[in-house]
Design a protein around this motif. Structure first.
Motif, PDB file in Angstrom:
ATOM      1  N   ASP A 131     -10.323   3.833 -22.729  1.00  0.00           N
ATOM      2  CA  ASP A 131      -8.776   4.312 -22.674  1.00  0.00           C
ATOM      3  C   ASP A 131      -8.342   3.642 -24.124  1.00  0.00           C
ATOM      4  OD1 ASP A 131      -8.816   5.808 -20.450  1.00  0.00           O
ATOM      5  OD2 ASP A 131      -7.912   4.252 -19.293  1.00  0.00           O
ATOM      6  N   ALA A 132      -8.994   3.697 -25.122  1.00  0.00           N
ATOM      7  CA  ALA A 132      -8.801   3.038 -26.140  1.00  0.00           C
ATOM      8  C   ALA A 132      -7.720   3.753 -27.151  1.00  0.00           C
ATOM      9  CB  ALA A 132     -10.060   2.599 -27.341  1.00  0.00           C
ATOM     10  N   LEU A 133      -6.852   3.288 -27.804  1.00  0.00           N
ATOM     11  CA  LEU A 133      -5.604   3.906 -28.507  1.00  0.00           C
ATOM     12  C   LEU A 133      -5.642   2.825 -29.757  1.00  0.00           C
ATOM     13  CD1 LEU A 133      -2.864   4.878 -26.136  1.00  0.00           C
ATOM     14  CD2 LEU A 133      -4.329   6.394 -27.539  1.00  0.00           C
ATOM     15  N   THR A 134      -5.653   3.881 -30.927  1.00  0.00           N
ATOM     16  CA  THR A 134      -5.426   2.947 -32.380  1.00  0.00           C
ATOM     17  C   THR A 134      -4.352   3.160 -32.984  1.00  0.00           C
ATOM     18  OG1 THR A 134      -6.974   4.706 -33.542  1.00  0.00           O
ATOM     19  CG2 THR A 134      -8.183   2.965 -32.632  1.00  0.00           C
ATOM     20  N   ARG A 135      -3.292   3.226 -32.304  1.00  0.00           N
ATOM     21  CA  ARG A 135      -1.882   3.535 -32.774  1.00  0.00           C
ATOM     22  C   ARG A 135      -1.067   2.294 -33.281  1.00  0.00           C
ATOM     23  NH1 ARG A 135      -0.088   9.010 -29.710  1.00  0.00           N
ATOM     24  NH2 ARG A 135      -2.077  10.081 -29.664  1.00  0.00           N
ATOM     25  N   GLY A 136      -1.487   1.206 -33.201  1.00  0.00           N
ATOM     26  CA  GLY A 136      -0.973  -0.020 -33.667  1.00  0.00           C
ATOM     27  C   GLY A 136      -0.271  -0.748 -32.346  1.00  0.00           C
ATOM     28  N   ILE A 137       0.544  -1.704 -32.755  1.00  0.00           N
ATOM     29  CA  ILE A 137       1.422  -2.324 -31.794  1.00  0.00           C
ATOM     30  C   ILE A 137       2.735  -2.602 -32.491  1.00  0.00           C
ATOM     31  CG2 ILE A 137       2.036  -4.481 -30.660  1.00  0.00           C
ATOM     32  CD1 ILE A 137      -1.218  -4.679 -30.149  1.00  0.00           C
ATOM     33  N   LEU A 138       3.750  -2.245 -31.679  1.00  0.00           N
ATOM     34  CA  LEU A 138       5.130  -2.352 -32.190  1.00  0.00           C
ATOM     35  C   LEU A 138       5.956  -3.328 -31.397  1.00  0.00           C
ATOM     36  CD1 LEU A 138       7.755  -1.137 -34.009  1.00  0.00           C
ATOM     37  CD2 LEU A 138       7.932   0.318 -31.975  1.00  0.00           C
ATOM     38  N   ASP A 195      -3.602  -2.845 -35.417  1.00  0.00           N
ATOM     39  CA  ASP A 195      -3.816  -3.325 -33.989  1.00  0.00           C
ATOM     40  C   ASP A 195      -4.202  -1.934 -32.949  1.00  0.00           C
ATOM     41  OD1 ASP A 195      -3.766  -5.821 -34.244  1.00  0.00           O
ATOM     42  OD2 ASP A 195      -1.864  -6.351 -33.911  1.00  0.00           O
ATOM     43  N   GLU A 196      -4.618  -2.336 -31.761  1.00  0.00           N
ATOM     44  CA  GLU A 196      -5.133  -1.393 -30.911  1.00  0.00           C
ATOM     45  C   GLU A 196      -4.797  -1.859 -29.418  1.00  0.00           C
ATOM     46  OE1 GLU A 196      -9.117  -1.047 -31.270  1.00  0.00           O
ATOM     47  OE2 GLU A 196      -9.136  -0.481 -33.438  1.00  0.00           O
ATOM     48  N   SER A 197      -5.133  -1.019 -28.525  1.00  0.00           N
ATOM     49  CA  SER A 197      -4.852  -1.251 -27.264  1.00  0.00           C
ATOM     50  C   SER A 197      -6.114  -0.387 -26.385  1.00  0.00           C
ATOM     51  CB  SER A 197      -3.575  -0.624 -26.656  1.00  0.00           C
ATOM     52  OG  SER A 197      -3.321   0.820 -26.864  1.00  0.00           O
ATOM     53  N   GLY A 198      -6.358  -0.951 -25.105  1.00  0.00           N
ATOM     54  CA  GLY A 198      -7.346  -0.171 -24.346  1.00  0.00           C
ATOM     55  C   GLY A 198      -7.412  -1.418 -23.015  1.00  0.00           C
ATOM     56  N   VAL A 301       2.386   4.200 -28.069  1.00  0.00           N
ATOM     57  CA  VAL A 301       2.033   3.160 -29.095  1.00  0.00           C
ATOM     58  C   VAL A 301       2.076   1.729 -28.156  1.00  0.00           C
ATOM     59  CG1 VAL A 301       2.980   1.614 -30.852  1.00  0.00           C
ATOM     60  CG2 VAL A 301       2.741   4.436 -31.009  1.00  0.00           C
ATOM     61  N   SER A 302       1.419   0.950 -28.403  1.00  0.00           N
ATOM     62  CA  SER A 302       1.108  -0.573 -27.586  1.00  0.00           C
ATOM     63  C   SER A 302       2.484  -1.208 -28.041  1.00  0.00           C
ATOM     64  CB  SER A 302       0.106  -1.200 -27.701  1.00  0.00           C
ATOM     65  OG  SER A 302       0.155  -2.156 -26.771  1.00  0.00           O
ATOM     66  N   LEU A 303       3.286  -1.768 -27.149  1.00  0.00           N
ATOM     67  CA  LEU A 303       4.460  -2.328 -27.333  1.00  0.00           C
ATOM     68  C   LEU A 303       4.710  -3.806 -27.087  1.00  0.00           C
ATOM     69  CD1 LEU A 303       6.790   0.696 -26.222  1.00  0.00           C
ATOM     70  CD2 LEU A 303       6.333   0.050 -28.528  1.00  0.00           C
ATOM     71  N   SER A 313       1.259  -1.174 -22.554  1.00  0.00           N
ATOM     72  CA  SER A 313       0.292  -0.551 -22.876  1.00  0.00           C
ATOM     73  C   SER A 313      -0.149   0.882 -22.208  1.00  0.00           C
ATOM     74  CB  SER A 313      -1.142  -1.185 -23.048  1.00  0.00           C
ATOM     75  OG  SER A 313      -1.212  -2.252 -24.071  1.00  0.00           O
ATOM     76  N   ARG A 314      -0.294   2.068 -22.892  1.00  0.00           N
ATOM     77  CA  ARG A 314      -0.839   3.279 -22.226  1.00  0.00           C
ATOM     78  C   ARG A 314      -2.156   3.274 -21.869  1.00  0.00           C
ATOM     79  NH1 ARG A 314       1.656   8.561 -22.450  1.00  0.00           N
ATOM     80  NH2 ARG A 314       0.425  10.020 -21.088  1.00  0.00           N
ATOM     81  N   LEU A 315      -2.668   3.291 -20.784  1.00  0.00           N
ATOM     82  CA  LEU A 315      -4.122   3.511 -20.546  1.00  0.00           C
ATOM     83  C   LEU A 315      -4.381   4.686 -19.969  1.00  0.00           C
ATOM     84  CD1 LEU A 315      -4.323  -0.083 -18.924  1.00  0.00           C
ATOM     85  CD2 LEU A 315      -4.884   0.357 -21.081  1.00  0.00           C
ATOM     86  N   GLY A 316      -4.541   5.896 -20.436  1.00  0.00           N
ATOM     87  CA  GLY A 316      -4.982   7.189 -20.065  1.00  0.00           C
ATOM     88  C   GLY A 316      -3.835   7.757 -19.308  1.00  0.00           C
TER      89      GLY A 316
END
Length: 424
Positions: A131-138, A195-198, A301-303, A313-316
């Motif tokens: 569930d990786a997202l590469t939309r940065g961290i705000l 930055d990323e999330s997952g 976007v991870s916040l 964080s959004r995980l799917g």
């Protein structure tokens, strides 16, 4: 070489992967029935180099004092008759000077950047899905003073090579439209697009499967009782305990050419058996995972919510809120006040995003050091190594720390510029 890795969280599994790739015969010992079931299980999901600013900074002591009487405070110190807690606290205060905080920040940014690059390379080579997202961290702020203080901190990070940018309220909403409901309380933000999330648990499980296919042996449901070694000599074994098929406890030992301790908050307890003291103390963090009800109103976007020290964080088809810090020893019970505060803030910011009736709570112990710098490297025993103490940044630092310690065990000079342990 034969290498025994103790612990199968992000740090242990990442280390085992790189050790196996280097050609070593690797065995991983884990007390849980599978990988990533403790601190790596339900953390905030951020690969966040932007969070490299240490907890120990000049403002921290005053904030802790202010929060002492608040049950739902972002950071809650519960004083105990525990010499380890008080020693850790005194050393935390020592790390709060401006000079130490700046030095620690630079080291953490270097480690974070290196680790993020290693994670991206690993993902590209293996195709791991987590569930990786590469939309940065705000990182958004609701207090003008805190936002003003973030501007020079972001500049320090840019000087160290991190692309942390200052954003207006309107720009924050543009980056993550799901924040529109909170527009009136947001005064500005910082954005780190690289930055990323997952899902750290999914990642750890998937990498463990790949490592097993590469020849790494995993022994789950096995406790490490103590290490066998004498001062200034090599460690010559690890004592183990496990249950057989009939549920009876069995004991034994395992021997190797090198041993790597990656047991998070439990690392100091094990290393004490060979006379090594680590300044690692468990800091309990909470998370809530919520099924997405309306994808248009759930963040992608991870916040980071600075005022409440929470991350989203959004995980799917789920999203997760995580944060708070509670120094209360090894207690893993869920505090209903802190759970309620976590859920309340999430609903305030994203009222239409999730099915809040189906929210699930979790608590885990982050292995924190006073200055946030993890222990990576060699102890005074030539064949005993450590990779622990990553605090809230275990997911961020896991791949890089694992790669660096694998290089050290292989007799190589690590590529990373970091204050490694060399004779703890």
């Amino acid at each position: 070489m034969r290498v025994v890795v103790l612990g199968a969280g992000i740090a242990g599994v990442s280390s085992a992967w790189f050790l196996a790739q280097a050609g070593h015969e690797v065995t991983v010992i884990e007390r849980e029935p599978g990988p990533g079931l403790q601190t790596s299980f339900a953390n905030g999901g951020q690969i966040s180099v932007c969070h490299a600013e240490p907890w120990a900074n000049p403002k921290a002591p005053w904030k802790i004092l202010k929060w002492l009487a608040e049950e739902d405070a972002p950071l809650l110190w519960r004083p105990k008759a525990d010499i380890n807690q008080w020693r850790w606290g005194l050393r935390f205060l020592r790390e709060c000077t401006p000079a130490r905080a700046r030095a620690n920040l630079k080291s953490l940014v270097r480690l974070g950047l290196y680790s993020r690059a290693q994670l991206q390379s690993l993902r590209a080579s293996t195709g791991l899905a987590y569930d990786a997202l590469t939309r940065g961290i705000l990182h958004y702020y609701t207090d003008e003073r805190e936002f003003a203080a973030a501007i020079p901190a972001a500049a320090h990070m840019r000087e160290s090579g991190l692309d942390r940018q200052i954003k207006t309220t309107a720009e924050c909403i543009g980056i993550e439209p799901a924040l529109a409901h909170a527009r009136k309380i947001i005064v500005g933000g910082t954005y780190t697009p690289s930055d990323e999330s997952g899902d750290a648990h999914k990642f750890t499980q998937a990498l463990a499967e790949r490592a097993a296919a590469l020849g790494v042996r995993f022994r789950y449901g096995t406790q490490v009782l103590h290490l066998d070694g004498e001062e200034s000599c090599e460690v010559n074994g690890a004592a183990l305990r496990w249950q057989d098929e009939d549920g009876l406890w069995q004991t034994g030992s395992i021997k190797a050419d090198a041993y790597l301790v990656c047991m998070g908050s439990y690392s100091p307890r094990l290393l004490k058996s060979v006379g090594i003291t680590l300044d690692v103390y468990p800091v309990k963090g909470y998370s809530v995972t919520i099924p997405v009800r309306d994808g248009d109103h759930a963040p992608e976007v991870s916040l980071t919510d600075d005022g409440h020290k929470l991350v989203f964080s959004r995980l799917g088809d789920r999203f997760r809120a995580a944060g708070t810090a509670e120094l209360n020893g090894y207690d893993l019970s869920l505090n209903p006040v802190r759970c309620a505060a976590l859920l309340k803030r999430t609903q305030e910011i994203f009222p239409q995003a999730g099915d809040y009736a189906q929210a699930s709570f979790w608590a885990g112990l982050r292995p924190a050091t006073p200055g946030n710098l993890p222990y990576i490297g060699r102890t005074r025993y030539p064949n005993l190594f450590v990779n622990t103490g990553h605090g809230t940044l275990g997911w961020t630092e896991g791949a890089g720390a694992g790669h660096a310690v694998a290089q050290m065990i292989s007799g190589q000079q690590p590529e990373l510029d970091y204050p490694f342990c060399r004779g703890l």
